[in-house]
Design an enzyme around this catalytic site. Structure first.
Site, PDB file in Angstrom:
ATOM      1  N   THR A 123       0.826  -1.217   0.000  1.00  8.96           N
ATOM      2  CA  THR A 123       0.000   0.000   0.000  1.00  8.96           C
ATOM      3  C   THR A 123       0.859   1.266   0.000  1.00  8.96           C
ATOM      4  OG1 THR A 123      -1.967  -0.961   0.983  1.00  8.96           O
ATOM      5  CG2 THR A 123      -1.587   1.370   1.429  1.00  8.96           C
ATOM      6  N   THR A 156       4.974  11.194   7.672  1.00 10.61           N
ATOM      7  CA  THR A 156       5.161  11.109   9.124  1.00 10.61           C
ATOM      8  C   THR A 156       6.572  11.502   9.540  1.00 10.61           C
ATOM      9  OG1 THR A 156       5.357   9.484  10.917  1.00 10.61           O
ATOM     10  CG2 THR A 156       5.642   8.645   8.725  1.00 10.61           C
ATOM     11  N   ASP A 157       6.714  11.952  10.774  1.00 10.61           N
ATOM     12  CA  ASP A 157       8.058  12.263  11.300  1.00 10.61           C
ATOM     13  C   ASP A 157       8.869  10.986  11.546  1.00 10.61           C
ATOM     14  OD1 ASP A 157       6.691  11.272  13.528  1.00 10.61           O
ATOM     15  OD2 ASP A 157       7.240  12.932  14.857  1.00 10.61           O
ATOM     16  N   GLU A 158       8.206   9.813  11.509  1.00  8.49           N
ATOM     17  CA  GLU A 158       8.917   8.574  11.824  1.00  8.49           C
ATOM     18  C   GLU A 158       9.974   8.230  10.767  1.00  8.49           C
ATOM     19  OE1 GLU A 158       6.430   5.475  13.472  1.00  8.49           O
ATOM     20  OE2 GLU A 158       4.941   6.940  14.094  1.00  8.49           O
ATOM     21  N   TYR A 203       6.975   0.113   8.977  1.00  7.13           N
ATOM     22  CA  TYR A 203       6.062   1.231   8.661  1.00  7.13           C
ATOM     23  C   TYR A 203       6.848   2.450   8.201  1.00  7.13           C
ATOM     24  CZ  TYR A 203       3.285   5.444   9.576  1.00  7.13           C
ATOM     25  OH  TYR A 203       2.691   6.677   9.468  1.00  7.13           O
ATOM     26  N   LYS A 244       7.027   4.405   4.543  1.00 10.94           N
ATOM     27  CA  LYS A 244       6.678   5.823   4.361  1.00 10.94           C
ATOM     28  C   LYS A 244       7.873   6.591   3.791  1.00 10.94           C
ATOM     29  CE  LYS A 244       3.369   7.752   5.248  1.00 10.94           C
ATOM     30  NZ  LYS A 244       2.115   7.985   4.488  1.00 10.94           N
ATOM     31  N   ASN A 286       2.883  12.556  15.965  1.00  8.36           N
ATOM     32  CA  ASN A 286       1.713  11.741  16.348  1.00  8.36           C
ATOM     33  C   ASN A 286       0.465  12.601  16.513  1.00  8.36           C
ATOM     34  OD1 ASN A 286       4.089  10.090  17.160  1.00  8.36           O
ATOM     35  ND2 ASN A 286       2.493   8.701  17.885  1.00  8.36           N
ATOM     36  N   LEU A 320      -2.201   4.185  20.807  1.00  6.96           N
ATOM     37  CA  LEU A 320      -2.098   4.318  22.265  1.00  6.96           C
ATOM     38  C   LEU A 320      -3.262   5.072  22.920  1.00  6.96           C
ATOM     39  CD1 LEU A 320      -0.361   3.840  24.832  1.00  6.96           C
ATOM     40  CD2 LEU A 320       0.622   6.108  24.422  1.00  6.96           C
ATOM     41  N   ASN A 369       5.293   8.054  27.323  1.00  3.65           N
ATOM     42  CA  ASN A 369       4.031   7.295  27.264  1.00  3.65           C
ATOM     43  C   ASN A 369       3.408   7.139  28.646  1.00  3.65           C
ATOM     44  OD1 ASN A 369       4.328   7.005  24.509  1.00  3.65           O
ATOM     45  ND2 ASN A 369       5.393   5.037  24.682  1.00  3.65           N
TER      46      ASN A 369
HETATM   47  P1  NAD Z   1      -5.601   5.290   9.217  1.00  7.44           P
HETATM   48  O1  NAD Z   1      -5.002   3.932   9.297  1.00  7.44           O
HETATM   49  O2  NAD Z   1      -6.542   5.742  10.277  1.00  7.44           O
HETATM   50  O3  NAD Z   1      -6.369   5.459   7.828  1.00  7.44           O
HETATM   51  C1  NAD Z   1      -5.846   5.001   6.621  1.00  7.44           C
HETATM   52  C2  NAD Z   1      -6.969   5.006   5.593  1.00  7.44           C
HETATM   53  O4  NAD Z   1      -6.412   4.566   4.342  1.00  7.44           O
HETATM   54  C3  NAD Z   1      -8.122   4.077   5.938  1.00  7.44           C
HETATM   55  O5  NAD Z   1      -9.340   4.708   5.689  1.00  7.44           O
HETATM   56  C4  NAD Z   1      -7.914   2.898   4.990  1.00  7.44           C
HETATM   57  O6  NAD Z   1      -9.124   2.236   4.634  1.00  7.44           O
HETATM   58  C5  NAD Z   1      -7.277   3.582   3.791  1.00  7.44           C
HETATM   59  N1  NAD Z   1      -6.449   2.666   2.997  1.00  7.44           N
HETATM   60  C6  NAD Z   1      -5.517   1.799   3.471  1.00  7.44           C
HETATM   61  N2  NAD Z   1      -4.972   1.121   2.442  1.00  7.44           N
HETATM   62  C7  NAD Z   1      -5.560   1.581   1.312  1.00  7.44           C
HETATM   63  C8  NAD Z   1      -5.402   1.291  -0.067  1.00  7.44           C
HETATM   64  N3  NAD Z   1      -4.543   0.351  -0.487  1.00  7.44           N
HETATM   65  N4  NAD Z   1      -6.161   1.962  -0.970  1.00  7.44           N
HETATM   66  C9  NAD Z   1      -7.044   2.897  -0.560  1.00  7.44           C
HETATM   67  N5  NAD Z   1      -7.245   3.207   0.733  1.00  7.44           N
HETATM   68  C10 NAD Z   1      -6.502   2.564   1.657  1.00  7.44           C
HETATM   69  O7  NAD Z   1      -4.371   6.270   9.090  1.00  7.44           O
HETATM   70  P2  NAD Z   1      -4.172   7.760   9.655  1.00  7.44           P
HETATM   71  O8  NAD Z   1      -3.678   7.672  11.046  1.00  7.44           O
HETATM   72  O9  NAD Z   1      -5.394   8.552   9.366  1.00  7.44           O
HETATM   73  O10 NAD Z   1      -2.977   8.241   8.748  1.00  7.44           O
HETATM   74  C11 NAD Z   1      -3.227   8.880   7.486  1.00  7.44           C
HETATM   75  C12 NAD Z   1      -1.916   9.291   6.866  1.00  7.44           C
HETATM   76  O11 NAD Z   1      -1.221  10.186   7.732  1.00  7.44           O
HETATM   77  C13 NAD Z   1      -0.972   8.104   6.646  1.00  7.44           C
HETATM   78  O12 NAD Z   1      -0.304   8.299   5.417  1.00  7.44           O
HETATM   79  C14 NAD Z   1       0.004   8.182   7.804  1.00  7.44           C
HETATM   80  O13 NAD Z   1       1.251   7.651   7.434  1.00  7.44           O
HETATM   81  C15 NAD Z   1       0.069   9.678   8.028  1.00  7.44           C
HETATM   82  N6  NAD Z   1       0.394  10.107   9.400  1.00  7.44           N
HETATM   83  C16 NAD Z   1      -0.303   9.610  10.464  1.00  7.44           C
HETATM   84  C17 NAD Z   1      -0.014  10.076  11.755  1.00  7.44           C
HETATM   85  C18 NAD Z   1      -0.791   9.602  12.956  1.00  7.44           C
HETATM   86  O14 NAD Z   1      -0.417   9.950  14.090  1.00  7.44           O
HETATM   87  N7  NAD Z   1      -1.848   8.840  12.810  1.00  7.44           N
HETATM   88  C19 NAD Z   1       0.989  11.044  11.941  1.00  7.44           C
HETATM   89  C20 NAD Z   1       1.678  11.521  10.820  1.00  7.44           C
HETATM   90  C21 NAD Z   1       1.344  11.057   9.548  1.00  7.44           C
HETATM   91  P1  TYD Z   2       1.234   4.386  18.614  1.00  3.12           P
HETATM   92  O1  TYD Z   2      -0.037   5.067  19.005  1.00  3.12           O
HETATM   93  O2  TYD Z   2       1.160   3.004  18.038  1.00  3.12           O
HETATM   94  O3  TYD Z   2       1.993   5.378  17.612  1.00  3.12           O
HETATM   95  P2  TYD Z   2       3.517   5.300  17.037  1.00  3.12           P
HETATM   96  O4  TYD Z   2       4.096   3.982  17.349  1.00  3.12           O
HETATM   97  O5  TYD Z   2       3.310   5.497  15.566  1.00  3.12           O
HETATM   98  O6  TYD Z   2       4.246   6.442  17.693  1.00  3.12           O
HETATM   99  O7  TYD Z   2       2.184   4.319  19.883  1.00  3.12           O
HETATM  100  C1  TYD Z   2       2.537   5.506  20.577  1.00  3.12           C
HETATM  101  C2  TYD Z   2       3.527   5.121  21.637  1.00  3.12           C
HETATM  102  O8  TYD Z   2       2.867   4.301  22.622  1.00  3.12           O
HETATM  103  C3  TYD Z   2       4.679   4.279  21.124  1.00  3.12           C
HETATM  104  O9  TYD Z   2       5.872   4.642  21.851  1.00  3.12           O
HETATM  105  C4  TYD Z   2       4.281   2.848  21.467  1.00  3.12           C
HETATM  106  C5  TYD Z   2       3.484   3.025  22.740  1.00  3.12           C
HETATM  107  N1  TYD Z   2       2.381   2.057  22.943  1.00  3.12           N
HETATM  108  C6  TYD Z   2       2.255   1.405  24.174  1.00  3.12           C
HETATM  109  O10 TYD Z   2       3.063   1.606  25.107  1.00  3.12           O
HETATM  110  N2  TYD Z   2       1.209   0.540  24.349  1.00  3.12           N
HETATM  111  C7  TYD Z   2       0.293   0.291  23.361  1.00  3.12           C
HETATM  112  O11 TYD Z   2      -0.625  -0.536  23.565  1.00  3.12           O
HETATM  113  C8  TYD Z   2       0.437   0.969  22.113  1.00  3.12           C
HETATM  114  C9  TYD Z   2      -0.540   0.720  20.978  1.00  3.12           C
HETATM  115  C10 TYD Z   2       1.491   1.856  21.953  1.00  3.12           C
END
Ligand code: NAD
Ligand code: TYD
Length: 349
Positions: free
Chosen positions: A101, A131-133, A156, A160, A185, A196, A255
């Protein structure tokens, strides 16, 4: 005037972004393309699903023919690319799903945009949400800037990072008008309860253990999701083509401190005694390759485009908890899997 393809608009961040663009820009046409994986939920968008400028399409970003037909039909002038596999723990279990994906899907979308825009790139924007990751893991000090070298360490973040490289490669090679942002995040309403914050809110409500990986000393920089959507809006309209912008909240929490803050606020909101929810905290085996610390320097975005976060964390987290407490049906539909039936009731099968 824009006709915009939002990918992944039924996910967490995508749904906030879709809502913002549909309501703020009634003259734009917004097409939300989402494969509706486990993370995609049309119940995130019930308030705008009948808006005149909004269309939902179920489809996968790896499907080149479908994407090409969609570009021909709608003549998109902008792409906001959110669709991704987004959970680090799932990437450890199934890395190839992330390559499919996040890498192949993004490259396919780039290829289709290039083919459809090649004769006239004027006014077009391909915006990649990242993402910052991708920058890896910080020690106790320092911040990620736009100049920080990529050093992804989980499947992941590697997927990205790869997608970011493809986006830049299409800019340099084909002059595709791209923009990228790398955000810290996010938290807020409609967050899938595997991450989390929503996981802990859900488990506190249900008196279930709060799993803390390792010693809980890992640090994340949390930003309210609506502030992320506002930043994307600003960058989409005012950011420079070919540029990258970091987005972050200057809001670092270990955390364990974060989960204790959640417990404290929820004890008050649920009428529990001091320290009651804290008893649910359970230390569990650490995540493999767990990045220690992320922290964003968002001064480029502030200095060049004037964006700053609007919410302090304590207020944002209070709003978020209230949303989950008031949206029990959303939470139970997501945790029971019933949300998948909503698509069938709307679109049939
Ligand atoms: P999410 O997992 O909540 O949502 C992802 C969406 O993409 C879902 O609706 C899913 O159905 C859709 N999707 C997945 N695979 C697909 C495919 N092959 N074709 C079409 N649709 C597909 O993710 P999110 O947390 O909303 O993250 C959105 C974007 O922001 C991502 O690119 C992620 O890397 C980035 N991002 C997320 C965070 C965060 O903290 N969540 C922070 C920085 C950047
Ligand atoms: P997460 O929400 O999965 O975001 P990311 O790994 O992309 O930063 O996790 C946030 C932080 O919390 C990360 O350091 C992992 C930790 N974590 C836990 O300690 N317990 C949990 O059950 C989860 C899902 C995450």
């Amino acid at each position: 005037m824009h006709t915009i393809l939002i990918t992944g608009g039924a996910g967490f961040i995508g749904s906030h972004l879709t809502r913002l663009f549909v309501t703020k820009y009634p003259a734009y046409k917004i097409v939300n393309l989402d494969a509706l994986t486990y993370a995609g939920n049309l119940e995130n968008l019930t308030d705008i699903e009948n808006a005149a400028n909004y269309t939902f399409v179920k489809g996968n970003i790896t499907d080149l023919d479908m994407l090409s037909a969609l570009f021909s039909e709608h003549k998109f002038t902008g792409v906001l690319h959110c669709a991704a596999e987004s959970h680090v723990d799932r990437s450890i279990t199934d890395p190839l799903a992330f390559v499919t994906t996040n890498v192949m899907g993004t490259a396919t979308l780039l290829q289709v945009a290039k083919d459809h825009w090649k004769d006239n790139m004027d006014g077009k924007v391909f915006y990649h949400i990242s993402t910052d990751e991708v920058y890896g893991s910080l020690g106790d000090t320092g911040f990620f800037t736009e100049e920080t070298a990529y050093d992804p360490r989980s499947p992941y973040s590697a997927s990205k990072a790869s997608s970011d490289h493809f986006v830049r490669a299409f800019y340099h090679t084909y002059k595709l008008p791209i923009k990228i942002s790398n955000c810290s995040n996010n938290y807020g309403p409609y967050h899938f309860p595997e991450k989390l914050i929503p996981l802990c809110i859900h488990n506190i409500i249900n008196n279930k253990p709060l799993p803390i990986y390792g010693k809980g000393e890992n640090v994340r920089d949390w930003l309210f999701v609506e502030d992320h959507a506002r930043a994307i809006d600003v960058i989409f309209h005012k950011g420079k083509i070919g540029e990258t912008y970091n987005i972050g909240g200057h809001n670092e929490w270990t955390n364990i401190a974060l989960v204790k803050e959640l417990c404290k606020q929820m004890n008050e909101k649920l009428g529990r005694g001091i320290g009651e929810s804290e008893k649910l905290i359970t230390y569990v085996i650490d995540r493999a390759g767990h990045d220690l610390r992320y922290a964003i320097d968002a001064s480029k975005l502030k200095n060049e485009l004037g964006w700053v976060p609007s919410l302090q964390f304590e207020e944002g987290i209070s709003k978020t908890i209230d949303w989950y407490l008031n949206n029990n049906k959303w939470l139970s539909d997501v945790t029971s899997g019933a949300y998948k039936e909503y698509y069938n009731s709307l679109y049939g099968g």
